[in-house]
Design a protein around this motif. Sequence first.
Motif, PDB file in Angstrom:
ATOM      1  N   GLY A 216       0.793  -1.217   0.000  1.00 36.19           N
ATOM      2  CA  GLY A 216       0.000   0.000   0.000  1.00 36.19           C
ATOM      3  C   GLY A 216       0.825   1.266   0.000  1.00 36.19           C
ATOM      4  O   GLY A 216       1.966   1.301   0.471  1.00 36.19           O
ATOM      5  N   VAL A 217       0.213   2.327  -0.534  1.00 41.59           N
ATOM      6  CA  VAL A 217       0.850   3.645  -0.583  1.00 41.59           C
ATOM      7  C   VAL A 217       1.273   4.080   0.813  1.00 41.59           C
ATOM      8  O   VAL A 217       2.358   4.640   1.004  1.00 41.59           O
ATOM      9  CB  VAL A 217      -0.131   4.679  -1.194  1.00 41.59           C
ATOM     10  N   TRP A 218       0.428   3.815   1.799  1.00 41.16           N
ATOM     11  CA  TRP A 218       0.686   4.290   3.154  1.00 41.16           C
ATOM     12  C   TRP A 218       1.889   3.627   3.818  1.00 41.16           C
ATOM     13  O   TRP A 218       2.337   4.077   4.872  1.00 41.16           O
ATOM     14  CB  TRP A 218      -0.577   4.128   4.004  1.00 41.16           C
TER      15      TRP A 218
ATOM     16  N   THR B  71      -3.878   0.968  -2.926  1.00 38.70           N
ATOM     17  CA  THR B  71      -4.513   1.880  -1.985  1.00 38.70           C
ATOM     18  C   THR B  71      -4.943   1.095  -0.748  1.00 38.70           C
ATOM     19  O   THR B  71      -5.327  -0.061  -0.821  1.00 38.70           O
ATOM     20  CB  THR B  71      -5.743   2.558  -2.613  1.00 38.70           C
TER      21      THR B  71
ATOM     22  N   CYS C 190      -8.205   5.274   1.504  1.00 41.86           N
ATOM     23  CA  CYS C 190      -7.869   4.892   0.131  1.00 41.86           C
ATOM     24  C   CYS C 190      -7.798   6.115  -0.776  1.00 41.86           C
ATOM     25  O   CYS C 190      -6.905   6.225  -1.626  1.00 41.86           O
ATOM     26  CB  CYS C 190      -8.901   3.899  -0.410  1.00 41.86           C
TER      27      CYS C 190
ATOM     28  N   GLU D 120      -7.183   9.194   0.200  1.00 40.31           N
ATOM     29  CA  GLU D 120      -5.983   9.930   0.597  1.00 40.31           C
ATOM     30  C   GLU D 120      -4.739   9.326  -0.057  1.00 40.31           C
ATOM     31  O   GLU D 120      -3.873  10.054  -0.569  1.00 40.31           O
ATOM     32  CB  GLU D 120      -5.856   9.893   2.125  1.00 40.31           C
ATOM     33  N   ASP D 121      -4.631   8.015  -0.034  1.00 36.21           N
ATOM     34  CA  ASP D 121      -3.506   7.349  -0.688  1.00 36.21           C
ATOM     35  C   ASP D 121      -3.457   7.676  -2.180  1.00 36.21           C
ATOM     36  O   ASP D 121      -2.392   7.917  -2.752  1.00 36.21           O
ATOM     37  CB  ASP D 121      -3.633   5.832  -0.523  1.00 36.21           C
ATOM     38  N   ALA D 122      -4.634   7.637  -2.819  1.00 32.96           N
ATOM     39  CA  ALA D 122      -4.688   7.865  -4.262  1.00 32.96           C
ATOM     40  C   ALA D 122      -4.229   9.273  -4.617  1.00 32.96           C
ATOM     41  O   ALA D 122      -3.449   9.474  -5.565  1.00 32.96           O
ATOM     42  CB  ALA D 122      -6.104   7.618  -4.771  1.00 32.96           C
TER      43      ALA D 122
ATOM     44  N   LEU E  46      -3.225   2.768  -9.881  1.00 31.27           N
ATOM     45  CA  LEU E  46      -3.627   2.500  -8.508  1.00 31.27           C
ATOM     46  C   LEU E  46      -4.349   1.162  -8.432  1.00 31.27           C
ATOM     47  O   LEU E  46      -5.211   0.864  -9.253  1.00 31.27           O
ATOM     48  CB  LEU E  46      -4.560   3.604  -8.003  1.00 31.27           C
TER      49      LEU E  46
ATOM     50  N   VAL F  77      -6.840  -1.351  -6.434  1.00 34.61           N
ATOM     51  CA  VAL F  77      -7.962  -1.232  -5.506  1.00 34.61           C
ATOM     52  C   VAL F  77      -8.562  -2.602  -5.211  1.00 34.61           C
ATOM     53  O   VAL F  77      -8.459  -3.521  -6.013  1.00 34.61           O
ATOM     54  CB  VAL F  77      -9.059  -0.292  -6.048  1.00 34.61           C
TER      55      VAL F  77
ATOM     56  N   VAL G 138     -14.569   1.931  -3.564  1.00 35.20           N
ATOM     57  CA  VAL G 138     -13.349   2.714  -3.769  1.00 35.20           C
ATOM     58  C   VAL G 138     -13.067   2.871  -5.264  1.00 35.20           C
ATOM     59  O   VAL G 138     -12.700   3.951  -5.734  1.00 35.20           O
ATOM     60  CB  VAL G 138     -12.156   2.041  -3.061  1.00 35.20           C
TER      61      VAL G 138
ATOM     62  N   LEU H 177     -12.856   6.491  -7.034  1.00 38.05           N
ATOM     63  CA  LEU H 177     -11.650   6.964  -7.724  1.00 38.05           C
ATOM     64  C   LEU H 177     -11.919   7.217  -9.200  1.00 38.05           C
ATOM     65  O   LEU H 177     -11.323   8.127  -9.800  1.00 38.05           O
ATOM     66  CB  LEU H 177     -10.513   5.956  -7.547  1.00 38.05           C
TER      67      LEU H 177
END
Length: 333
Positions: free
Chosen positions: A78-80, A105, A137, A139-141, A152, A154, A159, A163
């Motif tokens: 994940g991005v986070w 995400t 999700c 926010e990550d995008a 991205l 998903v 989500v 998006l």
Amino acid sequence: MTDASAPGVRRPGEPVLTALGLGAPAPDPADASAHSFPGGGRWRTEIPSCEGPEALAVVLKESSRLDVPIHRISQGSGVWMLTDAEITEMVEATSARDIELCLFTGPRGTWDIGGSVRSDSRGAGLRARGHDAVAGCVEDAVRATELGVRCLLVADEGVLWTLHRAREGGIIPADTTLKVSALVGPVNPASYAVFERLGADSVNVPSDLTPAHLTEIRRVSAAPMDMYIEAPDDLGGYVRMYEVAELIRRGAPLYLKFGLSKAPGIYPWGTHLRDVTLDTARERVRRGRLALDLLARHGADGDMAPLGSRLPGPLNRFPVEASAPPNDENDKD
């Protein structure tokens, strides 16, 4: 189109089995997908589970050494789980090689506090639980696309639709592609078509679908399909290298994903998993070389999409309606 019945193309073991009176019927042309990627080509390649800049460097080095062409590299934690500097380094490294970078995400249900996902039924699985998870999700995008990421991953229909609406509304770049995770992948043509209409630009189907299932899907949708040629153990551990030519024939346009069975899980990744992450990244590229060698031996390695190509072409979508402005309590008759 490179078809299994074209001159120079043979199926595994075919000459010997035919000589022994055990030959199989010729492939039915009606089973073949009529679709290709825009710009030409029936298949692209993907190296999954590339969890950070160091793993990416290993993949790029090994792909050069083994001459494995790569269209997309994806990450699963994940991005986070990445710093801005790490994401930027990965964007720059893939851009230099004209490879699409796809980041997941999050958060997702398997890491949430809900207990149903750990029950025998697995509950809602990977999906985003509640408003806060959807917000994470999104926010990550936004963060990833601001740093240059243009694909991205998903794992939730809501989500995906959110998006897609953000993309249509100019909140994230219009050339951002949205990829559906294997962990929520559709298993029938009706659900596949729904994912396409919700905004998916490529859809990862489970690796236990039969060639006939792929043909059924291709009769209703041209959206690019992703499929593990070798699946991780938590997705079944299937190894389908000898079927690659037939999977392309039935499922094109198809991303060949070179996963790895009998390997420890590494999501969410961290430096405590460094050695296994780098070792498995290297081996995924080698598995790709093995699959491509099989295609070449069977004369079925033509029709690869040009390196650097990434967009899916025109797809069918549900209409996106403009959002209504907030109600103004002071503006009343």
